[in-house]
Design an enzyme around this catalytic site. Structure first.
Site, PDB file in Angstrom:
ATOM      1  N   THR A  13      41.272 122.162 -57.507  1.00 20.01           N
ATOM      2  CA  THR A  13      41.394 123.095 -58.641  1.00 20.01           C
ATOM      3  C   THR A  13      42.802 123.004 -59.219  1.00 20.01           C
ATOM      4  O   THR A  13      43.750 122.646 -58.510  1.00 20.01           O
ATOM      5  CB  THR A  13      41.098 124.553 -58.211  1.00 20.01           C
TER       6      THR A  13
ATOM      7  N   ALA B 116      31.570 121.218 -62.921  1.00 19.36           N
ATOM      8  CA  ALA B 116      31.822 120.769 -64.288  1.00 19.36           C
ATOM      9  C   ALA B 116      30.549 120.631 -65.120  1.00 19.36           C
ATOM     10  O   ALA B 116      30.582 120.100 -66.225  1.00 19.36           O
ATOM     11  CB  ALA B 116      32.556 119.428 -64.243  1.00 19.36           C
TER      12      ALA B 116
ATOM     13  N   ASP C 213      30.705 112.875 -54.787  1.00 15.63           N
ATOM     14  CA  ASP C 213      30.872 113.878 -55.843  1.00 15.63           C
ATOM     15  C   ASP C 213      29.626 114.748 -55.960  1.00 15.63           C
ATOM     16  O   ASP C 213      28.515 114.295 -55.673  1.00 15.63           O
ATOM     17  CB  ASP C 213      31.088 113.199 -57.207  1.00 15.63           C
TER      18      ASP C 213
ATOM     19  N   ARG D  22      35.048 119.113 -50.202  1.00 19.92           N
ATOM     20  CA  ARG D  22      35.831 119.404 -51.416  1.00 19.92           C
ATOM     21  C   ARG D  22      35.200 120.616 -52.103  1.00 19.92           C
ATOM     22  O   ARG D  22      33.982 120.664 -52.290  1.00 19.92           O
ATOM     23  CB  ARG D  22      35.798 118.212 -52.361  1.00 19.92           C
TER      24      ARG D  22
ATOM     25  N   ARG E 233      36.042 117.171 -69.471  1.00 19.41           N
ATOM     26  CA  ARG E 233      37.435 117.664 -69.409  1.00 19.41           C
ATOM     27  C   ARG E 233      37.776 118.448 -70.672  1.00 19.41           C
ATOM     28  O   ARG E 233      38.454 119.460 -70.637  1.00 19.41           O
ATOM     29  CB  ARG E 233      38.435 116.499 -69.248  1.00 19.41           C
TER      30      ARG E 233
ATOM     31  N   LYS F 196      35.096 124.136 -58.926  1.00 14.41           N
ATOM     32  CA  LYS F 196      34.337 125.170 -59.652  1.00 14.41           C
ATOM     33  C   LYS F 196      33.001 124.620 -60.149  1.00 14.41           C
ATOM     34  O   LYS F 196      32.013 125.333 -60.213  1.00 14.41           O
ATOM     35  CB  LYS F 196      35.160 125.688 -60.837  1.00 14.41           C
TER      36      LYS F 196
HETATM   37  C1  LIG Z   1      39.951 116.348 -57.461  1.00 16.73           C
HETATM   38  C2  LIG Z   1      38.818 116.944 -58.234  1.00 16.73           C
HETATM   39  C3  LIG Z   1      37.544 116.529 -57.971  1.00 16.73           C
HETATM   40  C4  LIG Z   1      36.473 117.113 -58.664  1.00 16.73           C
HETATM   41  N1  LIG Z   1      35.198 116.755 -58.339  1.00 16.73           N
HETATM   42  C5  LIG Z   1      34.168 117.368 -58.944  1.00 16.73           C
HETATM   43  C6  LIG Z   1      32.828 117.127 -58.537  1.00 16.73           C
HETATM   44  O1  LIG Z   1      32.551 116.340 -57.618  1.00 16.73           O
HETATM   45  N2  LIG Z   1      31.829 117.780 -59.197  1.00 16.73           N
HETATM   46  C7  LIG Z   1      32.089 118.673 -60.220  1.00 16.73           C
HETATM   47  O2  LIG Z   1      31.130 119.264 -60.764  1.00 16.73           O
HETATM   48  N3  LIG Z   1      33.352 118.924 -60.617  1.00 16.73           N
HETATM   49  C8  LIG Z   1      34.394 118.300 -60.009  1.00 16.73           C
HETATM   50  N4  LIG Z   1      35.672 118.580 -60.415  1.00 16.73           N
HETATM   51  C9  LIG Z   1      35.904 119.366 -61.646  1.00 16.73           C
HETATM   52  C10 LIG Z   1      35.907 120.849 -61.354  1.00 16.73           C
HETATM   53  O3  LIG Z   1      34.619 121.305 -60.989  1.00 16.73           O
HETATM   54  C11 LIG Z   1      36.375 121.648 -62.588  1.00 16.73           C
HETATM   55  O4  LIG Z   1      35.452 121.403 -63.639  1.00 16.73           O
HETATM   56  C12 LIG Z   1      37.784 121.302 -63.029  1.00 16.73           C
HETATM   57  O5  LIG Z   1      38.611 121.078 -61.949  1.00 16.73           O
HETATM   58  C13 LIG Z   1      38.385 122.463 -63.827  1.00 16.73           C
HETATM   59  O6  LIG Z   1      38.376 123.628 -63.051  1.00 16.73           O
HETATM   60  P1  LIG Z   1      39.705 124.303 -62.464  1.00 16.73           P
HETATM   61  O7  LIG Z   1      39.407 124.682 -61.048  1.00 16.73           O
HETATM   62  O8  LIG Z   1      40.839 123.424 -62.621  1.00 16.73           O
HETATM   63  O9  LIG Z   1      39.844 125.649 -63.246  1.00 16.73           O
HETATM   64  P2  LIG Z   1      39.745 126.079 -64.829  1.00 16.73           P
HETATM   65  O10 LIG Z   1      38.956 127.358 -64.813  1.00 16.73           O
HETATM   66  O11 LIG Z   1      39.308 124.952 -65.683  1.00 16.73           O
HETATM   67  O12 LIG Z   1      41.254 126.388 -65.105  1.00 16.73           O
HETATM   68  C14 LIG Z   1      41.901 127.452 -64.407  1.00 16.73           C
HETATM   69  C15 LIG Z   1      43.372 127.452 -64.736  1.00 16.73           C
HETATM   70  O13 LIG Z   1      43.957 126.206 -64.300  1.00 16.73           O
HETATM   71  C16 LIG Z   1      44.966 125.817 -65.216  1.00 16.73           C
HETATM   72  N5  LIG Z   1      44.580 124.563 -65.882  1.00 16.73           N
HETATM   73  C17 LIG Z   1      43.338 124.001 -65.916  1.00 16.73           C
HETATM   74  N6  LIG Z   1      43.361 122.845 -66.641  1.00 16.73           N
HETATM   75  C18 LIG Z   1      44.633 122.691 -67.062  1.00 16.73           C
HETATM   76  C19 LIG Z   1      45.304 121.716 -67.851  1.00 16.73           C
HETATM   77  N7  LIG Z   1      44.669 120.660 -68.382  1.00 16.73           N
HETATM   78  N8  LIG Z   1      46.611 121.884 -68.070  1.00 16.73           N
HETATM   79  C20 LIG Z   1      47.267 122.957 -67.571  1.00 16.73           C
HETATM   80  N9  LIG Z   1      46.704 123.915 -66.828  1.00 16.73           N
HETATM   81  C21 LIG Z   1      45.410 123.793 -66.577  1.00 16.73           C
HETATM   82  C22 LIG Z   1      45.063 126.941 -66.244  1.00 16.73           C
HETATM   83  O14 LIG Z   1      45.990 127.857 -65.777  1.00 16.73           O
HETATM   84  C23 LIG Z   1      43.666 127.537 -66.222  1.00 16.73           C
HETATM   85  O15 LIG Z   1      43.626 128.864 -66.667  1.00 16.73           O
HETATM   86  C24 LIG Z   1      36.734 118.072 -59.689  1.00 16.73           C
HETATM   87  C25 LIG Z   1      38.033 118.501 -59.927  1.00 16.73           C
HETATM   88  C26 LIG Z   1      39.069 117.967 -59.207  1.00 16.73           C
HETATM   89  C27 LIG Z   1      40.426 118.485 -59.443  1.00 16.73           C
END
Ligand SMILES: Cc1cc2nc3c(=O)[nH]c(=O)nc-3n(C[C@H](O)[C@H](O)[C@H](O)COP(=O)(O)OP(=O)(O)OC[C@H]3O[C@@H](n4cnc5c(N)ncnc54)[C@H](O)[C@@H]3O)c2cc1C
Length: 299
Positions: free
Chosen positions: A217, A180, A125, A175, A280, A178
Site C-alpha cells: 500500500t 485494483a 497476483d 501480500r 493506476r 486494497k
Molecule cells: C506491490 C503491490 C502489489 C499489488 N498487487 C496487486 C494485486 O495482486 N492485485 C490487486 O488487485 N491489486 C494489487 N495492487 C494494487 C492495490 O490493490 C491498489 O490498487 C493500489 O496499491 C492503490 O492502493 P493504495 O493502498 O496505495 O491506496 P489508495 O487508496 O489508492 O491511496 C491511499 C493514499 O496513498 C497515497 N497515495 C496513493 N497513490 C499515490 C501516488 N501516486 N502518489 C502519492 N501518494 C499516493 C495517498 O496519500 C492516498 O490518499 C498492488 C499494489 C502494490 C503496491
C-alpha cells in the site's frame, strides 16, 4: 464515478488500441512501467538495488510462462535474487487460469521451479473476483512442493478477512493490498472507508499470525498502523515487508528502506501495459490530468 469509468476503460479494446499506439503516451507509461522486455525489468530492478493479462489462448499462456521463466533466470544470473531481493509476481490469468486450473497449475509450477533454481520466490497476483478462488486453490496445492509460493489478498473483498485467517494459519507469504478491480457490492466493499477498515483488520490478523505479511500500500495511515503493529507484536524487521509500485511515492520507499524495514518495489513491464496503467489512473485521477496534458501537448 471516474474510477468506475476508468476501470471500464482498462477493459476496452478500442481505447487500448488508440492509446497504446499513440507516441504521446510515452512519458506517463515510462513513469509507471519499466519497459517492454525482461531486460527492461532487469535494468529497473538493478537500479532499485514483472505484463500480459487475461490470456485465453494456450500458446500465449505458454509463451507468457516462458517469459516469466526467462525473467527469473535473468534476475538470478544478474545476482539480483540474492537473499530473496528480487522475486517474480505472476498474473495467473496470463498463464492460462481461465483455460482451466490444470493448465495454469502446470505453468505456475514451472515458474516456481525456475524461480527456485534462480534462488528466488514467486507471488501469485490477485486479479478479478472470478480468478480469486482458483488462484488460492492452486497456491494451496503448489505450496506442498513450494512452501515459499506467495499469494495476495484484496481487502476490498468481503471474503478477505476469512482468507487472511486461513492463510495466516498456514504461515505463508501473503501480500495484502486494497484491490485494483471494480467488483460488485455483493462480493466487495465499494466505499473507500470500508476498504481501508477491512485492510486494517486483515493487517492485524496477518501481523498477529505466524506468516510473512507483505503490506502492499502507499497509504500513509496504513503504513503507520503497520509500523505500530510490528512494534506491538514484536516482529523482527525481516519477518514482514512493505511493498509499493514502481514510480509511486519513491521518497517514501527510500525512507522505509532507510529505517531497516523490508521494502519491495513491484516493477511492471511488458508490451501489454495498457490495463495496468489505466488501473493506476483510476486510483489517482490527478495522474489523468498529466496523461491528458501529454496527449494534448503532442497532438
Ligand atoms: C506491490 C503491490 C502489489 C499489488 N498487487 C496487486 C494485486 O495482486 N492485485 C490487486 O488487485 N491489486 C494489487 N495492487 C494494487 C492495490 O490493490 C491498489 O490498487 C493500489 O496499491 C492503490 O492502493 P493504495 O493502498 O496505495 O491506496 P489508495 O487508496 O489508492 O491511496 C491511499 C493514499 O496513498 C497515497 N497515495 C496513493 N497513490 C499515490 C501516488 N501516486 N502518489 C502519492 N501518494 C499516493 C495517498 O496519500 C492516498 O490518499 C498492488 C499494489 C502494490 C503496491
Amino acid at each position: 464515478m471516474l474510477r468506475r469509468a476508468l476501470l471500464a476503460a482498462s477493459a476496452s479494446s478500442r481505447l487500448r488500441q488508440l492509446i497504446t499506439t499513440a507516441p504521446q503516451t510515452r512519458a506517463i507509461v515510462e513513469k509507471y512501467v519499466a519497459g517492454e522486455t525482461a531486460d527492461d525489468a532487469v535494468r529497473v530492478t538493478r537500479s532499485l538495488q514483472a505484463l500480459g493479462e487475461d490470456t485465453k489462448d494456450p500458446a500465449q499462456a505458454a509463451a507468457v510462462t516462458d517469459e516469466y521463466i526467462q525473467l527469473a533466470g535473468k534476475l538470478g544470473a544478474e545476482g539480483l535474487t540474492h537473499g530473496g531481493a528480487a522475486e517474480v509476481s505472476v498474473k495467473p490469468t496470463a498463464v492460462g487460469l481461465f483455460l482451466g486450473t490444470r493448465t495454469a497449475k502446470e505453468n505456475i509450477s514451472r515458474i516456481c521451479a525456475a524461480a527456485r533454481e534462480a534462488g528466488t520466490t514467486v507471488t501469485l497476483d490477485a486479479e478479478e473476483f472470478a480468478a480469486i478462488e482458483p488462484t488460492l486453490r492452486i497456491a494451496a496445492q503448489l505450496r506442498a512442493e513450494y512452501p515459499e509460493l506467495g499469494c495476495v489478498v484484496q481487502s476490498c473483498l468481503r471474503r478477505s478477512e476469512a482468507d487472511c485467517r486461513a492463510l495466516a494459519a498456514y504461515g505463508v507469504r501473503v501480500r495484502l493490498c486494497k484491490g485494483a478491480y471494480d467488483e460488485p457490492e455483493s462480493v466487495a466493499f465499494t466505499a473507500r472507508r470500508e476498504v481501508d477498515s477491512s485492510y486494517a483488520r486483515c493487517l492485524r490478523t496477518l501481523m498477529n499470525g505466524p506468516g510473512y505479511p507483505m503490506l502492499a500500500t502507499h497509504d500513509p495511515r496504513l503504513i503507520q498502523i503497520t509500523g505500530a503493529l510490528a512494534l506491538l507484536t514484536g516482529r523482527a524487521a525481516d519477518s514482514f515487508e512493505y511493498q509499493m509500485l514502481y514510480g509511486i511515492r519513491p521518497a517514501e520507499q527510500r525512507r522505509l528502506a532507510d529505517t531497516g524495514a523490508g521494502m519491495r518495489v513491484y516493477v511492471p513491464y511488458g508490451g501489454d501495459w495498457y490495463a495496468y496503467l489505466v488501473r493506476r489512473l483510476a486510483e489517482r485521477p490527478g495522474n489523468l490530468a498529466f496523461f491528458l496534458r501529454s496527449l494534448g501537448r503532442n497532438s
